[in-house]
Design a protein around this motif. Structure first.
Motif, mmCIF file in Angstrom:
data_model
loop_
_atom_site.group_PDB
_atom_site.id
_atom_site.type_symbol
_atom_site.label_atom_id
_atom_site.label_comp_id
_atom_site.label_asym_id
_atom_site.label_seq_id
_atom_site.Cartn_x
_atom_site.Cartn_y
_atom_site.Cartn_z
ATOM 1 N N TYR A 109 0.414 -46.325 120.854
ATOM 2 C CA TYR A 109 1.764 -45.830 121.140
ATOM 3 C C TYR A 109 2.446 -45.233 119.910
ATOM 4 N N LYS A 110 1.729 -45.234 118.769
ATOM 5 C CA LYS A 110 2.296 -44.642 117.551
ATOM 6 C C LYS A 110 1.721 -43.250 117.273
ATOM 7 N N LEU A 111 0.516 -42.987 117.799
ATOM 8 C CA LEU A 111 -0.159 -41.708 117.539
ATOM 9 C C LEU A 111 0.112 -40.689 118.645
ATOM 10 N N LYS A 112 0.036 -39.428 118.281
ATOM 11 C CA LYS A 112 0.096 -38.366 119.290
ATOM 12 C C LYS A 112 -1.182 -38.426 120.116
ATOM 13 N N GLN A 113 -1.103 -38.027 121.385
ATOM 14 C CA GLN A 113 -2.245 -38.136 122.295
ATOM 15 C C GLN A 113 -3.466 -37.382 121.765
ATOM 16 N N GLN A 114 -3.207 -36.214 121.167
ATOM 17 C CA GLN A 114 -4.301 -35.389 120.637
ATOM 18 C C GLN A 114 -5.040 -36.119 119.504
ATOM 19 N N THR A 115 -4.261 -36.723 118.601
ATOM 20 C CA THR A 115 -4.846 -37.469 117.470
ATOM 21 C C THR A 115 -5.614 -38.686 117.985
ATOM 22 N N TYR A 116 -5.004 -39.385 118.949
ATOM 23 C CA TYR A 116 -5.629 -40.580 119.537
ATOM 24 C C TYR A 116 -6.978 -40.213 120.160
ATOM 25 N N ASN A 117 -7.016 -39.149 120.964
ATOM 26 C CA ASN A 117 -8.254 -38.704 121.635
ATOM 27 C C ASN A 117 -9.318 -38.275 120.627
ATOM 28 N N GLN A 118 -8.854 -37.649 119.538
ATOM 29 C CA GLN A 118 -9.776 -37.178 118.491
ATOM 30 C C GLN A 118 -10.521 -38.360 117.856
ATOM 31 N N TYR A 119 -9.771 -39.429 117.505
ATOM 32 C CA TYR A 119 -10.396 -40.609 116.901
ATOM 33 C C TYR A 119 -11.235 -41.384 117.911
ATOM 34 N N LEU A 120 -10.785 -41.430 119.159
ATOM 35 C CA LEU A 120 -11.536 -42.133 120.211
ATOM 36 C C LEU A 120 -12.903 -41.481 120.420
ATOM 37 N N LYS A 121 -12.920 -40.143 120.366
ATOM 38 C CA LYS A 121 -14.174 -39.391 120.522
ATOM 39 C C LYS A 121 -15.150 -39.738 119.390
ATOM 40 N N LEU A 122 -14.621 -39.783 118.150
ATOM 41 C CA LEU A 122 -15.450 -40.119 116.977
ATOM 42 C C LEU A 122 -16.019 -41.536 117.089
ATOM 43 N N ILE A 123 -15.154 -42.470 117.531
ATOM 44 C CA ILE A 123 -15.574 -43.881 117.648
ATOM 45 C C ILE A 123 -16.641 -44.041 118.720
ATOM 46 N N ASN A 124 -16.410 -43.431 119.892
ATOM 47 C CA ASN A 124 -17.393 -43.545 120.990
ATOM 48 C C ASN A 124 -18.735 -42.922 120.617
ATOM 49 N N LYS A 125 -18.665 -41.824 119.851
ATOM 50 C CA LYS A 125 -19.889 -41.157 119.383
ATOM 51 C C LYS A 125 -20.687 -42.106 118.485
#
Length: 740
Positions: A109-125
């Motif tokens: 809830y602190k990050l912008k959705q775009q930033t959140y999705n970007q890091y989530l993609k890296l983590i899942n990878k």
């Protein structure tokens, strides 16, 4: 920047701490990371700024492990978004995608959705890559260790696949006990306790494995089979290794807690806390047992907001609200939990009881009917029948009992309950009658309460007592009203009845106020020794006024806090607290970002004074530019000859209640004890008519052959304490000035 670095080279021996920190930051910005670290090495103590600079120095030098440690400390102390992002980066570089994902969820809830999705993609990878490597490793070498690492990594995403993989391993290695116990664990995580117990039973038939016994005992306890669970867990606690003993004792503590054996549970968890003060489960259990539930609700509310789909946090909130008790909110979270975990059967029982408490009979009995049907045994059906009976649905209760007795004709508890129903009400009540009767009694009790409270607050205590008595006949479990009834009796002078009511309240609500009034009523009815014993006991418990030096200490501490001067503020704490890194960083962060701080201290009291340590409690109102809170603070202040220091502090949120911080009770108890000191001890009761005879308005000795001194003692045993000063003895006559 270059000029600042040159300035440092020329003048470093005479530079102060603040200047050195600024120069170190400049060196870090210039990319001179080793120089930056060397400058900071010269400082005696770390603070928020030095740790911030060091974290980036280590990160850019490639020492990711050290950078990770520092960013973790900074993020835990401040909660700042930038530290969280850098912590995710270090976790990803270390290949720890699971921890990176946890931090990312906390920043959702602190990050912008775009930033959140970007890091989530890296983590899942990275997670996919991590699992792929574990799969390769396991295919090359199919050991239990490799299987366990792969299954745990898989379980977070595909629990069925993790279980299938472990089942296949056991198929080829059936005698591997560790693998079998691990599969039983996976089953319990996946809410398949029957499968888990089947495996554990097989192991325990062949071996005496304490790890299997521990897990089996836990499963039995989770399913409410406490007696059987205790047998297994006690055995583990007696003969298991150090870790097994600790976990067995913890589970035994929870069993005592769930069975409402609070004193036993408290002893167990205090022992566990000494063994491992960092165990969060133990800390929470101690808070619950001490009635400190609100801070835990606040904690799990925050976690639930961060992780709305986490079932553990949902169930925690449901249980905590149930203990509070706040049945509306407890029901909401139990329902939410059951939506995600419909196979958690025991929850239906709890939710059913909550609905019955809220008088939502349709929902309550529906949940209990479902629970009984799934369990399908005479005991659960009997529990359902009991609830129908308790809430006045006698016909429905009788229907259930008949079904039980058709199948189990000699089941005594069912026979007894059926006999009771037939004896009380042979006609049975139906739903419509029950609703009408319930409505009648609810309306009647509401009216009685209005009249009672009206009389009570107007000072007509005998009238209030009469109405409260009638109300309690309908609602005997309402302890708040029972307390008012007891006070009404006391204020009316009916001390005997009041003492009885206060005594009953002590079983449910043992606080200092009620104990004091119980003792006072005992004193009034002549039970002096018993009253005195309670007064002395309460004198240690009752809140006391603060000594002058502690009052002055709190005033100066408040000023230091409001001055926003960290060094001045920290000087009020002992060295151990001042040197605690997390404490220091947290306070420095608050002072740096507060703008202003205002502190209100209300009704300070002394709870205890022992070995130069004063335990002080007060209501605190805190306000700054960024944050506001209200609650109770407790300080442990140690004083030596020169100065006082705070050695420990605890805060929990709450509304201001002057009654809880009232020193007048301490003064009242002392007054009563002083009165009792002036009175002479009275021995056993001897009737007056055996000692005295009355003739011509004079009291004479009844038997001449008894010695005069003995007669005087016997008479004094029977006279009211207040009348002793009015008694004169001359030869054989005893003259009482006041008539009675």
């Amino acid at each position: 920047y270059n000029q600042i670095i040159d300035f440092y080279s020329a003048y470093r021996p005479i530079l102060n701490t603040n200047t050195l920190i600024k120069i170190a930051r400049v060196a870090m910005w210039k990319g001179k990371y080793k120089l930056s670290l060397n400058i900071l090495k010269k400082l005696k103590q770390d603070n928020l700024n030095t740790l911030d600079i060091k974290a980036y120095d280590y990160f850019y030098l490639g020492n990711i492990i050290k950078a990770n440690e520092l960013f973790k400390t900074l993020y835990n102390s401040t909660g700042e978004k930038i530290y969280g992002i850098n912590l995710i980066k270090t976790y990803l570089q270390l290949g720890d995608a699971l921890n990176a994902k946890k931090i990312l969820y906390s920043l959702k809830y602190k990050l912008k959705q775009q930033t959140y999705n970007q890091y989530l993609k890296l983590i899942n990878k990275q997670l996919y890559s991590y699992i792929t490597n574990l799969e390769k490793k396991y295919k090359q070498n199919k050991t239990f260790t490799n299987l366990k690492n792969l299954a745990i990594a898989l379980y977070n995403f595909k629990p069925e696949k993790a279980i299938k993989l472990t089942e296949d391993f056991i198929h080829t290695n059936p005698k591997n006990i560790k693998a079998n116990i691990f599969l039983a664990k996976l089953y319990t995580w996946n809410n398949q306790s029957q499968k888990a117990t089947k495996i554990l039973n097989k192991i325990l038939r062949e071996t005496n494995n304490y790890q299997a016994k521990l897990l089996y005992g836990k499963i039995l306890a989770w399913n409410g089979m406490y007696k059987r669970a205790v047998i297994f867990l006690s055995d583990v606690y007696e003969y298991g290794n150090k870790s097994q003993k600790y976990n067995a004792l913890k589970m035994l503590g929870f069993i005592q807690m769930w069975q409402n054996h609070k004193n036993v549970a408290l002893k167990i968890f205090k022992k566990l806390y000494k063994l491992n003060p960092k165990d969060e489960e133990v800390k929470e259990a101690l808070m619950i047992l001490k009635g400190n539930i609100l801070p835990l609700i606040k904690k799990y509310k925050m976690l639930h907001i961060k992780y709305p789909n986490n079932n553990e946090y949902i169930l925690k909130l449901a249980n905590l609200y149930y203990m509070l008790p706040n049945y509306q909110k407890a029901a909401k979270f139990y329902k939410l939990y059951l939506q995600n975990n419909p196979d958690k059967i025991e929850i239906y029982k709890t939710l059913g009881d909550i609905y019955l408490q809220l008088k939502k009979f349709y929902d309550g009995f529906a949940d209990w009917e479902y629970y009984a049907a799934i369990k399908n045994n005479p005991n659960t059906y009997l529990e359902l029948a009991k609830r129908y009976y308790w809430y006045g649905f006698n016909k429905e209760s009788l229907d259930i009992l008949n079904k039980i007795l058709n199948k189990y004709p000699t089941f005594k508890p069912a026979i007894n309950l059926k006999a009771k129903i037939l004896k009380i009400n042979p006609r049975f009540l139906n739903y419509i009658n029950q609703t009408a009767i319930e409505k009648y009694f609810t309306n009647r009790s509401d009216k009685l309460l209005i009249y009672a409270n009206r009389s009570y607050f107007a000072g007509f205590y005998p009238t209030a007592a009469q109405y409260y008595k009638e109300y309690l006949f309908i609602n005997p479990d309402d302890n708040k009203i029972r307390e008012k009834y007891a006070y009404s009796l006391e204020f009316s002078g009916n001390y005997k009845l009041a003492a009885g009511e206060f005594y009953n309240l002590l079983w449910e609500k043992k606080n200092i106020q009620i104990q004091y009034h119980y003792a006072y009523c005992l004193q009034k009815i002549g039970k002096i020794n018993k009253a005195k014993k309670i007064y002395i006991e309460l004198l240690n418990k009752a809140p006391k006024p603060l000594p002058a030096k502690i009052k002055d200490f709190l005033k100066e501490w408040k000023k230091a806090w409001e001055s926003l001067n960290f060094n001045k503020y920290s000087s009020f704490y002992d060295k151990k607290t001042r040197n605690n890194l997390y404490w220091r960083l947290k306070k420095q962060y608050i002072f740096q970002h507060a703008g202003f701080i205002s502190i209100g201290i209300y009704s300070p009291i002394l709870l205890k004074h022992q070995n130069k340590t004063y335990i002080v409690k007060f209501y605190q109102v805190y306000a700054s530019q960024k944050h506001k809170d209200k609650g109770y603070k407790t300080l442990w202040i140690k004083c030596n000859n020169k100065k006082c220091y705070i050695i420990k502090e605890i805060w929990h949120s709450g509304k201001y209640n002057p009654k809880t911080l009232n020193t007048s009770l301490f003064i009242q108890i002392k007054e009563q004890l002083n009165k009792l000191k002036k009175t002479k001890k009275l021995n056993d009761y001897i009737p007056l008519n055996k000692v005295l005879k009355i003739k011509n308005n004079k009291i004479k000795l009844a038997e001449k052959n008894i010695k005069r001194e003995k007669n005087i003692k016997l008479i004094k045993k029977n006279l009211d304490i207040q009348q002793l000063s009015n008694v004169k003895v001359s030869k054989n006559n005893i003259i009482i000035k006041r008539s009675y």
